[in-house]
Design an enzyme around this catalytic site. Structure first.
Site, PDB file in Angstrom:
ATOM      1  N   GLU A 180      12.015  -7.683  -0.948  1.00 17.68           N
ATOM      2  CA  GLU A 180      11.974  -7.125  -2.301  1.00 17.68           C
ATOM      3  C   GLU A 180      12.937  -7.827  -3.243  1.00 17.68           C
ATOM      4  O   GLU A 180      14.124  -7.958  -2.982  1.00 17.68           O
ATOM      5  CB  GLU A 180      12.239  -5.638  -2.306  1.00 17.68           C
ATOM      6  CG  GLU A 180      13.505  -5.210  -1.660  1.00 17.68           C
ATOM      7  CD  GLU A 180      13.494  -3.706  -1.444  1.00 17.68           C
ATOM      8  OE1 GLU A 180      14.470  -3.211  -0.905  1.00 17.68           O
ATOM      9  OE2 GLU A 180      12.512  -3.058  -1.830  1.00 17.68           O
ATOM     10  N   THR A 197       2.039  -1.989   2.404  1.00 18.41           N
ATOM     11  CA  THR A 197       2.317  -0.919   1.448  1.00 18.41           C
ATOM     12  C   THR A 197       2.723  -1.593   0.142  1.00 18.41           C
ATOM     13  O   THR A 197       1.871  -1.877  -0.691  1.00 18.41           O
ATOM     14  CB  THR A 197       3.408   0.050   1.956  1.00 18.41           C
ATOM     15  OG1 THR A 197       4.526  -0.690   2.400  1.00 18.41           O
ATOM     16  CG2 THR A 197       2.870   0.914   3.079  1.00 18.41           C
ATOM     17  N   ASN A 213      14.848  -0.727  -6.094  1.00 15.75           N
ATOM     18  CA  ASN A 213      15.414   0.348  -5.281  1.00 15.75           C
ATOM     19  C   ASN A 213      15.997   1.488  -6.088  1.00 15.75           C
ATOM     20  O   ASN A 213      16.108   2.605  -5.599  1.00 15.75           O
ATOM     21  CB  ASN A 213      16.463  -0.221  -4.329  1.00 15.75           C
ATOM     22  CG  ASN A 213      15.795  -0.926  -3.186  1.00 15.75           C
ATOM     23  OD1 ASN A 213      15.086  -0.304  -2.408  1.00 15.75           O
ATOM     24  ND2 ASN A 213      15.968  -2.232  -3.115  1.00 15.75           N
ATOM     25  N   LYS A 231       3.903  -6.465   8.582  1.00 17.71           N
ATOM     26  CA  LYS A 231       4.190  -5.994   7.219  1.00 17.71           C
ATOM     27  C   LYS A 231       5.659  -5.627   7.054  1.00 17.71           C
ATOM     28  O   LYS A 231       6.308  -5.248   8.007  1.00 17.71           O
ATOM     29  CB  LYS A 231       3.334  -4.786   6.890  1.00 17.71           C
ATOM     30  CG  LYS A 231       3.792  -3.533   7.622  1.00 17.71           C
ATOM     31  CD  LYS A 231       3.397  -2.240   6.924  1.00 17.71           C
ATOM     32  CE  LYS A 231       3.891  -2.165   5.532  1.00 17.71           C
ATOM     33  NZ  LYS A 231       5.304  -1.748   5.427  1.00 17.71           N
ATOM     34  N   THR A 243       8.364  -0.144   6.092  1.00 18.06           N
ATOM     35  CA  THR A 243       8.676  -0.171   7.495  1.00 18.06           C
ATOM     36  C   THR A 243       8.268  -1.551   7.963  1.00 18.06           C
ATOM     37  O   THR A 243       7.412  -2.176   7.372  1.00 18.06           O
ATOM     38  CB  THR A 243       7.782   0.893   8.184  1.00 18.06           C
ATOM     39  OG1 THR A 243       8.429   2.138   8.063  1.00 18.06           O
ATOM     40  CG2 THR A 243       7.532   0.575   9.630  1.00 18.06           C
TER      41      THR A 243
END
Lengths: 410, 410
Positions: free
Chosen positions: B281, B157, B405, B183, B194
């Site tokens: 991230e 994603t 975020n 992933k 996820t």
């Protein structure tokens, strides 16, 4: 920095009979900064304290705990330095903390174990004793019942504003006062901070009652705030009762006086604790997390702290984003046994956001996003499985949080 | 995005006899993006799976768990969509997940419970069934043993790169292969992510043995990585064994084949899990937290995760700051009973930073700060109270973490 009156910046700190206070610029780490504070108690004052639960507790915490026991919970002086935490300093740190108490005791004609040391500031560097010791005569000569707000300034490190407050209460036909000061929430700017709070009253209270009342008040206030979930090595909260207000010594927390002090104490601790969160590092939001309908208080706290510690929830709060998926995920991983997720409801302020495992049909994202721009928010979680509830208070995670913590020592 | 060979971007994903793979652009949320993936297994394939521990688990997790039981752990198809997590969608979400399995089963002549659904993507929005269903014929017509890396792209994603790998192993004179794709780490860009991993082998393995080996491998890999401590509602890891590689069916995890697969599986899971952290991230550092000398593994993990989750430690790592005070404070609040803080030693890479409750005398901050600029770091904590150890892997907290975020849904 020269707040010498008992009222400034909207704060009121009433004098407490039996207590004198002082703060001076000792130059322990920085010049031109109040960094040494004393609270002196009349003879007969009783005290109780709660210290950090961190296994790596700082030298002053070790020595203060030891001295409090050695003086039968009747200390005469609190000696607080800022600029150096005297933490992560091993055996030499403990020796330095003891030495500072001895020097102060000699000047005031006390025993060393009647002096309790507290420190906050940089971790891992030796406490510079020389400037501390040479400032003691000036510190003690300035002791006054009026210097509470000056002391509130003096215990600040990277706090942006002082925290102080008072409550009046009455029992058995007599009036008493409770005054407290506090600094630093969680591990705010951690190398230069610590949560410290000092509360005093003129009511006559036995040490065991003070201990009971203090633990209960701390549990409902300072233990229910979090900025980032970290715990300082130096945290301490102390409550002292001078007895100068007269009356019979309270030996029972459930007596009229015990209950009156308990109520005043819980209210003042909560006010100070919330003040610490509002001044949290990089904080742009003040958020109450209110968990209701749990099987017991423990599970309400588990859910509340899981939400309050979630970096994903905190960054969404910073963005003013009603991201109920993150709230739902945080509740789901809080470890509750047999949670019926269909029975859970989530509200932000008064708006129902999610229920029955998905977004509420009445939910209007633009409306909620609009009021999430406010600085004060309340997240309500209804677990729907019992009568218990619990509230905690936290702040958001901002760019400034990362900036402050990444750049602090650089 | 058109990675159709089995080798690209330095990744190798070997075909697995008995498995065909496909990925197409179904336009479930975005156009021009692989978002629908199938793994088809030959008859007789056995499987085991580990799902999220989050109480709010997504509809596909509920249905996949149910179908896996109903087909006696012998699924024929994994149907994975990205772009919509089908989480926080209540009863309609479960109906949609079932419906997608039924449509796929009809096209392939299977029973619906032989199809396991997996979803990742935005939370709280209804799964758009129409584009998914109309893409199924194209998806199935493209099934090929060679499309592993295309599938690795298809399950991404907001991952910035695909994760895939293979291991060859031998047992009882036969050669086998294990190939996996994965992933998203933790709740990476949580509304769009996820952690998913799919691993297949051609070895013949009984479901109970697969389950045993998978749980052990996941415990040592995917359960030991953290980006921010949050847990997705959709996390799933599945291991399938086609048996196409021939030989007697393995009924014992301690047999030659069981041990050989177990070793290959642990190595591949660890490689994939570490790949997820590296792609975390806003991650600028890859950090191993290695806790040694604990009384048991549990306390080593408590210390390791307390460090790995501490925002203060993570922001210091981002800054390349050897802030041992924060490490020490994190160890101190990990909840270890009767920890002798004087027996604890902290190293970063090979440099001793702290011991005996304070900074090590040999510690040279400028030297350590220099190697902390490297992207790969190891924090070693020696507890000095036993023989147990544990390692976890994490990333730092950067400005980008907050940015990603906070701004994600805005």
């Amino acid at each position: 920095m020269s707040a010498t009156s008992s009222e400034s910046e909207g704060l009121v700190a009433l004098p407490v009979p039996g207590v004198t206070v002082s703060a001076v610029e000792a130059g322990i780490r920085y010049a031109d900064r109040l960094d040494l504070v004393a609270l002196k108690f009349d003879q007969g004052t009783t005290a109780a304290a709660v210290f950090t639960r961190n296994a790596f507790c700082a030298a002053p915490v070790i020595v203060a705990r030891e001295h409090l026991a050695a003086c039968d919970s009747m200390p005469r002086l609190l000696l607080i330095n800022t600029g150096n935490a005297n933490a992560g300093t091993g055996a030499p740190g403990i020796a330095a903390a003891r030495r500072s108490c001895e020097e102060a005791a000699t000047l005031l004609g006390l025993s060393a174990h009647e002096v309790l040391p507290f420190s906050t500031g940089v971790i891992g560097e030796d406490l510079p004793l020389a400037p501390l010791v040479s400032a003691l005569p000036t510190l003690f000569s300035a002791l006054s019942p009026e210097h509470w707000l000056r002391a509130a300034h003096g215990i600040m490190t990277t706090d942006t504003r002082p925290k102080a407050g008072s409550r009046r209460f009455a029992a058995n036909g007599r009036d008493y006062v409770l005054t407290g000061i506090a600094k630093g929430a969680g591990m705010l700017r951690p190398d230069m901070a610590t949560m410290l709070a000092f509360l005093t009253t003129d009511a006559p209270i036995a040490p065991s009652v003070l201990d009971h009342l203090l633990r209960r008040a701390v549990e409902m206030s300072f233990h229910r705030i979090t900025v980032d979930g970290d715990t300082s090595t130096n945290d301490a909260v102390l409550l002292a009762a001078t007895g100068a207000g007269d009356g019979e010594v309270c030996e029972d927390p459930e007596s009229e006086l015990g209950r009156a002090l308990g109520e005043a104490l819980e209210a003042l601790c909560l006010e100070l604790a919330q003040g610490l969160v509002r001044d949290g590092e990089g904080a742009s939001k003040f958020v109450e997390v209110d968990v209701r309908g749990g099987a017991d208080e423990r599970e309400c706290l588990d859910v509340a702290f899981t939400i309050a510690h979630s970096p994903l929830v905190k960054t969404a709060l910073f963005a003013g984003d009603p991201n109920w998926g993150r709230l739902l995920a945080a509740i789901g991983r809080a470890g509750l046994r047999d949670l019926d997720v269909n029975g859970v409801r989530i509200l932000i302020n008064d708006a129902l956001i999610a229920e029955k495992g998905s977004r509420a049909t009445s939910y209007d994202e633009s409306e909620v996003a609009a009021f999430m721009q406010q600085s004060d928010l309340r997240v309500i979680v209804e677990l729907g499985r019992g009568q218990a509830d619990a509230r905690v208070w936290t702040s958001d995670f901002s760019y400034d949080y990362v900036k402050i913590n990444a750049e602090y020592r650089s």
